[in-house]
Design a protein around this motif. Structure first.
Motif, PDB file in Angstrom:
ATOM      1  N   PRO A 168     -28.114  46.548  -7.139  1.00  0.00           N
ATOM      2  CA  PRO A 168     -29.013  45.736  -6.348  1.00  0.00           C
ATOM      3  C   PRO A 168     -28.950  45.836  -4.391  1.00  0.00           C
ATOM      4  N   HIS A 169     -27.422  45.760  -4.114  1.00  0.00           N
ATOM      5  CA  HIS A 169     -26.217  45.257  -2.947  1.00  0.00           C
ATOM      6  C   HIS A 169     -27.997  45.130  -2.240  1.00  0.00           C
ATOM      7  N   LEU A 170     -28.132  43.638  -2.415  1.00  0.00           N
ATOM      8  CA  LEU A 170     -29.163  43.355  -1.203  1.00  0.00           C
ATOM      9  C   LEU A 170     -27.834  42.610  -0.312  1.00  0.00           C
ATOM     10  N   VAL A 171     -28.151  42.470   1.359  1.00  0.00           N
ATOM     11  CA  VAL A 171     -27.355  41.525   2.050  1.00  0.00           C
ATOM     12  C   VAL A 171     -27.328  40.165   2.362  1.00  0.00           C
ATOM     13  N   PRO A 172     -26.266  39.490   1.205  1.00  0.00           N
ATOM     14  CA  PRO A 172     -25.651  37.945   1.605  1.00  0.00           C
ATOM     15  C   PRO A 172     -26.595  36.771   2.257  1.00  0.00           C
ATOM     16  N   GLU A 173     -26.341  37.362   3.643  1.00  0.00           N
ATOM     17  CA  GLU A 173     -26.425  36.498   4.845  1.00  0.00           C
ATOM     18  C   GLU A 173     -28.617  36.345   4.862  1.00  0.00           C
ATOM     19  N   LEU A 174     -29.016  37.523   4.422  1.00  0.00           N
ATOM     20  CA  LEU A 174     -30.682  37.481   4.396  1.00  0.00           C
ATOM     21  C   LEU A 174     -31.484  37.336   3.458  1.00  0.00           C
ATOM     22  N   THR A 175     -32.552  36.594   3.654  1.00  0.00           N
ATOM     23  CA  THR A 175     -33.933  35.947   2.373  1.00  0.00           C
ATOM     24  C   THR A 175     -33.417  36.846   1.819  1.00  0.00           C
ATOM     25  N   ALA A 176     -34.607  37.069   0.727  1.00  0.00           N
ATOM     26  CA  ALA A 176     -35.524  37.618  -0.365  1.00  0.00           C
ATOM     27  C   ALA A 176     -36.340  38.693   0.702  1.00  0.00           C
ATOM     28  N   TRP A 177     -37.436  38.494   1.781  1.00  0.00           N
ATOM     29  CA  TRP A 177     -38.175  38.977   2.124  1.00  0.00           C
ATOM     30  C   TRP A 177     -38.125  39.554   3.321  1.00  0.00           C
ATOM     31  N   GLU A 178     -36.202  39.162   3.752  1.00  0.00           N
ATOM     32  CA  GLU A 178     -36.098  39.887   4.982  1.00  0.00           C
ATOM     33  C   GLU A 178     -34.900  40.680   4.161  1.00  0.00           C
ATOM     34  N   ASN A 179     -34.361  41.239   3.007  1.00  0.00           N
ATOM     35  CA  ASN A 179     -33.991  42.333   2.396  1.00  0.00           C
ATOM     36  C   ASN A 179     -34.584  43.291   2.279  1.00  0.00           C
ATOM     37  N   ALA A 180     -36.366  42.945   1.699  1.00  0.00           N
ATOM     38  CA  ALA A 180     -36.875  43.194   1.111  1.00  0.00           C
ATOM     39  C   ALA A 180     -38.170  44.293   2.880  1.00  0.00           C
ATOM     40  N   ARG A 188     -28.971  32.401  -4.941  1.00  0.00           N
ATOM     41  CA  ARG A 188     -29.695  31.864  -6.031  1.00  0.00           C
ATOM     42  C   ARG A 188     -30.697  33.104  -6.524  1.00  0.00           C
ATOM     43  N   LEU A 189     -30.817  33.992  -6.698  1.00  0.00           N
ATOM     44  CA  LEU A 189     -31.117  35.176  -7.747  1.00  0.00           C
ATOM     45  C   LEU A 189     -30.709  35.502  -8.621  1.00  0.00           C
ATOM     46  N   ASP A 190     -31.754  35.392  -9.982  1.00  0.00           N
ATOM     47  CA  ASP A 190     -30.477  35.902 -11.137  1.00  0.00           C
ATOM     48  C   ASP A 190     -30.275  37.714 -11.030  1.00  0.00           C
ATOM     49  N   GLN A 191     -29.832  38.277 -11.306  1.00  0.00           N
ATOM     50  CA  GLN A 191     -29.903  39.271 -11.706  1.00  0.00           C
ATOM     51  C   GLN A 191     -31.088  40.323 -11.407  1.00  0.00           C
ATOM     52  N   SER A 192     -31.882  39.880 -12.517  1.00  0.00           N
ATOM     53  CA  SER A 192     -32.753  40.687 -12.505  1.00  0.00           C
ATOM     54  C   SER A 192     -33.780  40.961 -10.799  1.00  0.00           C
ATOM     55  N   GLN A 193     -33.269  39.243 -11.303  1.00  0.00           N
ATOM     56  CA  GLN A 193     -34.702  38.651  -9.357  1.00  0.00           C
ATOM     57  C   GLN A 193     -34.198  39.550  -8.128  1.00  0.00           C
ATOM     58  N   ARG A 194     -33.288  39.971  -8.173  1.00  0.00           N
ATOM     59  CA  ARG A 194     -31.755  40.931  -6.943  1.00  0.00           C
ATOM     60  C   ARG A 194     -31.711  42.075  -7.056  1.00  0.00           C
TER      61      ARG A 194
END
Length: 246
Positions: free
Chosen positions: A96-108, A145-151
């Motif tokens: 997924p390569h999400l930005v760790p400092e951002l929340t899920a909605w901010e990443n999206a 705070r998210l598991d792999q599937s959620q990320r």
């Protein structure tokens, strides 16, 4: 250079790419129609990821041409290709390569915010896609705070929220369990059809390729054959099933 056919939103001819002395692609040509879902299959190491990165402008081919809407991607400067990826293309990676400092909605919402979309509009769009992918309850959580599937679902939401003309997905269900992967794929397929998004995805799983309109296969960097487009009642039923999941 010869311009591609008018009905192909994405077109490539004679693609070669080398990693040092190793050939990753050898003379690959293909065309993708607007709104089509194309699956690229083949074993690991067959050149699938390299092909997607060339088509999306992340890599320049050693030889060959790539066209998007009759514009030559292979001649664009690096900043122009980066802008094309931000404005017109979407990307879903195996990780997924999400930005760790951002929340899920901010990443999206990140691609929309980078384009200059207003904060509220970007947030509303991001949360809508998170909810479609059954991770709306995670909107305010950071990736840790998210598991792999959620990320991975957040990464899919990020790609869809940007409403790309072409979405590239490199083995998007690889980190998911079977049931989660099927649900994500059906949502992705339904979204592509309802929003007229062209999708090019790679996979080595037959059940993933089955959701595509057309399949091509790579082996050792070359096209090794094609599976004709599915036709008849079963295809219509498959598309109808997909549309119910969004």
């Amino acid at each position: 250079m010869v311009a591609p056919p008018d009905n192909d939103v994405l077109w490539a001819r004679g693609l070669h790419h080398m990693y040092g002395a190793t050939a990753a692609l050898t003379g690959v040509s293909l065309g993708v129609r607007e709104g089509e879902i194309l699956a690229v299959t083949g074993p690991r190491g067959s050149g699938k990821t390299t092909l997607l990165k060339c088509l999306s402008g992340q890599l320049l081919p050693t030889e060959g041409e790539i066209w998007f809407n009759s514009a030559p991607v292979h001649t664009l400067s690096s900043p122009s290709r980066e802008r094309l990826r931000l404005d017109r293309f979407g990307w879903i990676d195996t990780e997924p390569h999400l930005v760790p400092e951002l929340t899920a909605w901010e990443n999206a919402a990140l691609p929309l915010l980078l384009r200059g979309t207003g904060h509220r509009a970007a947030k509303d769009t991001a949360i809508e896609w998170l909810e479609r992918l059954d991770v709306g309850m995670c909107a305010r959580h950071r990736p840790a705070r998210l598991d792999q599937s959620q990320r991975q679902r957040v990464a899919v939401a990020r790609a869809l929220a940007a409403a790309p003309r072409v979405l590239f997905a490199d083995e998007p269900t690889a980190p998911l369990h079977s049931a989660d992967g099927t649900q994500v794929l059906r949502t992705l397929a339904a979204a592509a059809r309802s929003h007229d998004i062209t999708v090019v995805l790679t996979t080595y799983e037959p059940q993933v390729a089955a959701l595509a309109d057309r399949t091509i296969a790579l082996f050792d960097g070359r096209r090794s054959g094609a599976v004709p487009e599915t036709a008849g009642t079963s295809d219509k039923e498959s598309r109808a099933a997909c549309s119910l999941s969004v």
